[in-house]
Design an enzyme around this catalytic site. Structure first.
Site, mmCIF file in Angstrom:
data_model
loop_
_atom_site.group_PDB
_atom_site.id
_atom_site.type_symbol
_atom_site.label_atom_id
_atom_site.label_comp_id
_atom_site.label_asym_id
_atom_site.label_seq_id
_atom_site.Cartn_x
_atom_site.Cartn_y
_atom_site.Cartn_z
ATOM 1 N N LYS A 127 44.033 48.941 55.902
ATOM 2 C CA LYS A 127 43.820 47.583 55.397
ATOM 3 C C LYS A 127 43.811 46.579 56.563
ATOM 4 O O LYS A 127 44.182 46.925 57.698
ATOM 5 C CB LYS A 127 44.917 47.262 54.384
ATOM 6 C CG LYS A 127 44.882 48.162 53.141
ATOM 7 C CD LYS A 127 45.977 47.751 52.152
ATOM 8 C CE LYS A 127 45.988 48.630 50.924
ATOM 9 N NZ LYS A 127 47.024 48.198 49.956
ATOM 10 N N TYR A 166 39.319 47.184 43.317
ATOM 11 C CA TYR A 166 40.606 46.946 42.659
ATOM 12 C C TYR A 166 40.452 46.561 41.186
ATOM 13 O O TYR A 166 41.332 45.904 40.622
ATOM 14 C CB TYR A 166 41.385 45.869 43.411
ATOM 15 C CG TYR A 166 42.057 46.388 44.676
ATOM 16 C CD1 TYR A 166 42.944 47.470 44.625
ATOM 17 C CD2 TYR A 166 41.819 45.790 45.905
ATOM 18 C CE1 TYR A 166 43.556 47.942 45.779
ATOM 19 C CE2 TYR A 166 42.439 46.258 47.065
ATOM 20 C CZ TYR A 166 43.311 47.333 46.989
ATOM 21 O OH TYR A 166 43.927 47.796 48.129
ATOM 22 N N PHE A 186 49.001 39.554 40.759
ATOM 23 C CA PHE A 186 48.773 39.579 42.211
ATOM 24 C C PHE A 186 47.312 39.831 42.578
ATOM 25 O O PHE A 186 46.974 39.931 43.754
ATOM 26 C CB PHE A 186 49.670 40.637 42.884
ATOM 27 C CG PHE A 186 49.506 42.039 42.353
ATOM 28 C CD1 PHE A 186 48.477 42.861 42.787
ATOM 29 C CD2 PHE A 186 50.399 42.544 41.412
ATOM 30 C CE1 PHE A 186 48.324 44.143 42.305
ATOM 31 C CE2 PHE A 186 50.244 43.841 40.906
ATOM 32 C CZ PHE A 186 49.211 44.633 41.360
ATOM 33 N N THR A 235 54.198 53.098 47.550
ATOM 34 C CA THR A 235 53.430 51.843 47.594
ATOM 35 C C THR A 235 54.268 50.713 48.162
ATOM 36 O O THR A 235 53.805 49.932 48.993
ATOM 37 C CB THR A 235 52.965 51.467 46.171
ATOM 38 O OG1 THR A 235 52.218 52.554 45.639
ATOM 39 C CG2 THR A 235 52.104 50.215 46.183
ATOM 40 N N ARG A 266 53.745 54.098 55.615
ATOM 41 C CA ARG A 266 54.349 52.831 55.170
ATOM 42 C C ARG A 266 55.815 52.742 55.563
ATOM 43 O O ARG A 266 56.319 51.662 55.890
ATOM 44 C CB ARG A 266 54.173 52.670 53.671
ATOM 45 C CG ARG A 266 52.735 52.319 53.279
ATOM 46 C CD ARG A 266 52.518 52.528 51.802
ATOM 47 N NE ARG A 266 51.227 52.043 51.337
ATOM 48 C CZ ARG A 266 50.663 52.441 50.202
ATOM 49 N NH1 ARG A 266 51.286 53.324 49.435
ATOM 50 N NH2 ARG A 266 49.493 51.959 49.838
ATOM 51 N N ASN A 272 50.699 46.435 53.027
ATOM 52 C CA ASN A 272 51.280 47.771 53.168
ATOM 53 C C ASN A 272 50.366 48.752 53.908
ATOM 54 O O ASN A 272 50.425 49.960 53.700
ATOM 55 C CB ASN A 272 51.758 48.310 51.817
ATOM 56 C CG ASN A 272 50.625 48.475 50.808
ATOM 57 O OD1 ASN A 272 49.471 48.206 51.121
ATOM 58 N ND2 ASN A 272 50.959 48.929 49.615
ATOM 59 N N HIS A 286 45.519 52.321 52.184
ATOM 60 C CA HIS A 286 45.178 52.703 50.811
ATOM 61 C C HIS A 286 44.711 54.144 50.812
ATOM 62 O O HIS A 286 44.006 54.566 51.719
ATOM 63 C CB HIS A 286 44.047 51.820 50.266
ATOM 64 C CG HIS A 286 43.391 52.411 49.048
ATOM 65 N ND1 HIS A 286 43.926 52.285 47.794
ATOM 66 C CD2 HIS A 286 42.295 53.196 48.912
ATOM 67 C CE1 HIS A 286 43.166 52.947 46.935
ATOM 68 N NE2 HIS A 286 42.166 53.513 47.589
ATOM 69 N N GLU A 326 35.721 55.731 44.582
ATOM 70 C CA GLU A 326 35.909 54.951 45.806
ATOM 71 C C GLU A 326 35.006 55.445 46.936
ATOM 72 O O GLU A 326 34.447 54.641 47.689
ATOM 73 C CB GLU A 326 37.389 54.993 46.215
ATOM 74 C CG GLU A 326 38.269 54.264 45.197
ATOM 75 C CD GLU A 326 39.762 54.528 45.371
ATOM 76 O OE1 GLU A 326 40.537 53.954 44.586
ATOM 77 O OE2 GLU A 326 40.152 55.304 46.271
HETATM 78 N N1 LIG Z 1 53.616 43.489 42.858
HETATM 79 C C1 LIG Z 1 52.657 43.448 43.789
HETATM 80 N N2 LIG Z 1 52.499 42.367 44.564
HETATM 81 C C2 LIG Z 1 51.538 42.293 45.508
HETATM 82 N N3 LIG Z 1 50.678 43.310 45.749
HETATM 83 C C3 LIG Z 1 50.797 44.413 45.014
HETATM 84 C C4 LIG Z 1 51.795 44.546 43.996
HETATM 85 N N4 LIG Z 1 51.648 45.770 43.430
HETATM 86 C C5 LIG Z 1 50.626 46.351 44.061
HETATM 87 N N5 LIG Z 1 50.121 45.533 45.008
HETATM 88 C C6 LIG Z 1 49.008 45.794 45.912
HETATM 89 O O1 LIG Z 1 48.005 46.471 45.200
HETATM 90 C C7 LIG Z 1 47.745 47.727 45.811
HETATM 91 C C8 LIG Z 1 47.390 48.723 44.746
HETATM 92 O O2 LIG Z 1 48.501 48.945 43.950
HETATM 93 P P1 LIG Z 1 48.740 50.380 43.312
HETATM 94 O O3 LIG Z 1 49.819 50.232 42.313
HETATM 95 O O4 LIG Z 1 47.420 50.958 42.899
HETATM 96 O O5 LIG Z 1 49.368 51.147 44.540
HETATM 97 P P2 LIG Z 1 48.833 52.299 45.446
HETATM 98 O O6 LIG Z 1 47.843 53.110 44.671
HETATM 99 O O7 LIG Z 1 49.966 52.997 46.091
HETATM 100 O O8 LIG Z 1 48.155 51.456 46.565
HETATM 101 P P3 LIG Z 1 46.706 51.595 47.068
HETATM 102 O O9 LIG Z 1 45.830 51.537 45.827
HETATM 103 O O10 LIG Z 1 46.520 50.427 47.999
HETATM 104 O O11 LIG Z 1 46.711 52.928 47.748
HETATM 105 C C9 LIG Z 1 49.008 48.053 46.601
HETATM 106 O O12 LIG Z 1 48.774 48.889 47.694
HETATM 107 C C10 LIG Z 1 49.451 46.678 47.065
HETATM 108 O O13 LIG Z 1 48.742 46.309 48.233
#
Ligand SMILES: Nc1ncnc2c1ncn2[C@@H]1O[C@H](COP(=O)(O)OP(=O)(O)OP(=O)(O)O)[C@@H](O)[C@H]1O
Length: 137
Positions: A9, A49, A57, A91, A102, A112, A115, A126
């Site tokens: 990211k 997304y 968020f 996450t 992470r 974080n 992805h 994707e």
């Molecule tokens: N509560 C939150 N506040 C801010 N950002 C969030 C929050 N929850 C998730 N995100 C963001 O959205 C992304 C996608 O969330 P998801 O729950 O799909 O997690 P993930 O699958 O582990 O992450 P990613 O899809 O980035 O690999 C997270 O990586 C984070 O950057």
């Protein structure tokens, strides 16, 4: 053999972590089958997304992911989807163990670093969003 989509990211690119992250996956034994650096536009961010469209968020997430270049790549190997997620760590960096990406490099959920696809369906969707078939070698 399984393929997964991974993205460093904007925070990871800005902090110069691309080599470290790619190196971990290469040393693990995954094969790099596609790689591109790009600045994500709003439309692609919202498509990527889409599952989070209703979350509070969402706008912040789109702002962040479009805020600078990302490095997107496709990895191939046995159980690539689950193994890459294991190497990424939880996450929320507060739950990510040391030794994971992470756990070692992130402190907040909104920045974080990385992805990785969560399921075979997500990986297929994707990979197709970011790469044309002929870009995967
Ligand atoms: N509560 C939150 N506040 C801010 N950002 C969030 C929050 N929850 C998730 N995100 C963001 O959205 C992304 C996608 O969330 P998801 O729950 O799909 O997690 P993930 O699958 O582990 O992450 P990613 O899809 O980035 O690999 C997270 O990586 C984070 O950057």
């Amino acid at each position: 053999m399984e393929r997964t989509f991974v993205m460093v990211k904007p925070d990871g690119v800005r902090r110069g972590l691309v080599g470290e992250i790619l190196g971990r996956f290469e040393r693990k034994g995954f094969r790099l089958v596609g790689l591109r650096m790009l600045r994500i536009g709003r439309e692609l961010a919202e498509a990527h997304y889409a599952e989070h469209r209703e979350k509070p968020f969402f706008q912040g997430l789109v702002e962040f992911i479009t805020s600078g270049p990302v490095v997107a790549f496709v990895l191939e190997g046995p159980n690539a989807i689950a193994e890459v997620r294991k190497m990424m760590g939880a996450t929320h960096p507060k739950d990510a163990l040391p030794g994971t990406i992470r756990g070692d490099f992130a402190t907040t959920i909104d920045e974080n670093v990385i992805h990785g696809s969560a399921s075979p369906e997500d990986a297929a969707r994707e990979i197709a969003l970011f790469f044309r078939e002929e870009e995967l070698l």
